[in-house]
Design a protein around this motif. Structure first.
Motif, mmCIF file in Angstrom:
data_model
loop_
_atom_site.group_PDB
_atom_site.id
_atom_site.type_symbol
_atom_site.label_atom_id
_atom_site.label_comp_id
_atom_site.label_asym_id
_atom_site.label_seq_id
_atom_site.Cartn_x
_atom_site.Cartn_y
_atom_site.Cartn_z
ATOM 1 N N ARG A 139 0.814 -1.094 -0.059
ATOM 2 C CA ARG A 139 0.080 -0.113 -0.072
ATOM 3 C C ARG A 139 0.761 1.285 -0.082
ATOM 4 O O ARG A 139 0.492 2.093 -0.706
ATOM 5 N N GLU A 140 2.050 1.349 0.834
ATOM 6 C CA GLU A 140 3.015 2.494 0.842
ATOM 7 C C GLU A 140 3.443 2.583 -0.534
ATOM 8 O O GLU A 140 3.835 3.748 -1.028
ATOM 9 N N LEU A 141 3.817 1.704 -1.295
ATOM 10 C CA LEU A 141 4.482 1.620 -2.590
ATOM 11 C C LEU A 141 3.787 2.239 -3.484
ATOM 12 O O LEU A 141 4.047 2.853 -4.434
ATOM 13 N N ASP A 142 2.432 1.724 -3.549
ATOM 14 C CA ASP A 142 1.365 2.137 -4.394
ATOM 15 C C ASP A 142 1.153 3.771 -4.082
ATOM 16 O O ASP A 142 1.013 4.568 -5.318
ATOM 17 N N GLU A 143 1.005 4.282 -3.140
ATOM 18 C CA GLU A 143 0.734 5.470 -2.625
ATOM 19 C C GLU A 143 2.167 6.363 -2.924
ATOM 20 O O GLU A 143 1.681 7.592 -3.551
ATOM 21 N N ALA A 144 3.372 6.044 -2.691
ATOM 22 C CA ALA A 144 4.322 6.575 -3.197
ATOM 23 C C ALA A 144 4.421 6.775 -4.746
ATOM 24 O O ALA A 144 4.806 7.737 -5.108
ATOM 25 N N TRP A 145 4.042 5.690 -5.468
ATOM 26 C CA TRP A 145 3.940 5.939 -6.957
ATOM 27 C C TRP A 145 3.051 6.639 -7.598
ATOM 28 O O TRP A 145 3.320 7.712 -8.244
ATOM 29 N N LYS A 146 1.845 6.908 -6.908
ATOM 30 C CA LYS A 146 0.904 7.860 -7.116
ATOM 31 C C LYS A 146 1.359 9.281 -6.838
ATOM 32 O O LYS A 146 1.230 10.273 -7.671
ATOM 33 N N LEU A 147 2.187 9.590 -5.625
ATOM 34 C CA LEU A 147 2.652 10.862 -5.417
ATOM 35 C C LEU A 147 3.628 11.272 -6.625
ATOM 36 O O LEU A 147 3.752 12.399 -6.737
ATOM 37 N N LEU A 148 4.451 10.160 -6.843
ATOM 38 C CA LEU A 148 5.601 10.763 -7.934
ATOM 39 C C LEU A 148 4.933 11.134 -9.142
ATOM 40 O O LEU A 148 5.209 12.043 -9.875
ATOM 41 N N GLN A 149 3.929 10.380 -9.858
ATOM 42 C CA GLN A 149 3.314 10.492 -10.799
ATOM 43 C C GLN A 149 2.507 12.100 -10.647
ATOM 44 O O GLN A 149 2.447 12.845 -11.524
ATOM 45 N N LYS A 150 2.117 12.406 -9.603
ATOM 46 C CA LYS A 150 1.265 13.514 -9.389
ATOM 47 C C LYS A 150 2.369 14.591 -9.341
ATOM 48 O O LYS A 150 2.152 15.767 -9.834
ATOM 49 N N ASP A 178 -0.742 12.066 -14.505
ATOM 50 C CA ASP A 178 -1.631 11.212 -13.958
ATOM 51 C C ASP A 178 -2.212 10.336 -14.921
ATOM 52 O O ASP A 178 -3.182 10.865 -15.836
ATOM 53 N N ALA A 179 -1.937 9.168 -15.048
ATOM 54 C CA ALA A 179 -2.141 8.097 -16.170
ATOM 55 C C ALA A 179 -3.619 7.945 -16.275
ATOM 56 O O ALA A 179 -4.169 8.081 -17.385
#
Length: 128
Positions: free
Chosen positions: A32-43, A48-49
């Motif tokens: 969950r933390e990795l997924d949240e970090a990936w979304k923050l990096l994209q943002k 925003d894919a």
């Protein structure tokens, strides 16, 4: 789609993935933390894919389907073939020989030919 049994590796309904299961709560939390970090990096990099995919789908022109016959296929009516009358009924098949004396029932409606009187007596004794 066929209703036969297929090998488990053959997917009949696409590439849907099931729910991801983890060995323990720590691995689930890390995912969950990795997924949240990936979304923050994209943002952060404005990538925003999901939003881009949605905007591209909305901007595309809608598909227009029109059912019509292909060019060159202008046949309105195909006539049936006229053979000149009805088919005649085939004559019934009748045994005209002298070898078979009759037909006996051996077991569960199993019809067997009877060639001699001894066979007829043997079959009648076999019944229950």
């Amino acid at each position: 789609m066929s209703m036969h049994l297929h090998h488990p590796a053959l997917s009949l309904n696409g590439k849907k993935r099931g729910k991801v299961k983890f060995r323990n709560a720590a691995e689930a939390q890390k995912a969950r933390e990795l997924d949240e970090a990936w979304k923050l990096l994209q943002k952060k990099w404005e990538l925003d894919a999901d939003e881009k995919r949605r905007q591209r789908a909305l901007a595309a022109e809608p598909l227009n389907y029109k059912l019509s016959t292909p060019a060159g296929r202008d046949t309105k009516h195909i006539p049936s073939r006229d053979t000149g009358g009805n088919a005649a009924l085939a004559p019934a098949k009748v045994y005209t020989g002298t070898k078979v004396k009759g037909i006996g029932t051996m077991h569960k409606s199993n019809a067997v030919p009877i060639f001699s009187d001894e066979e007829a007596i043997a079959i009648s004794n076999m019944r229950r």
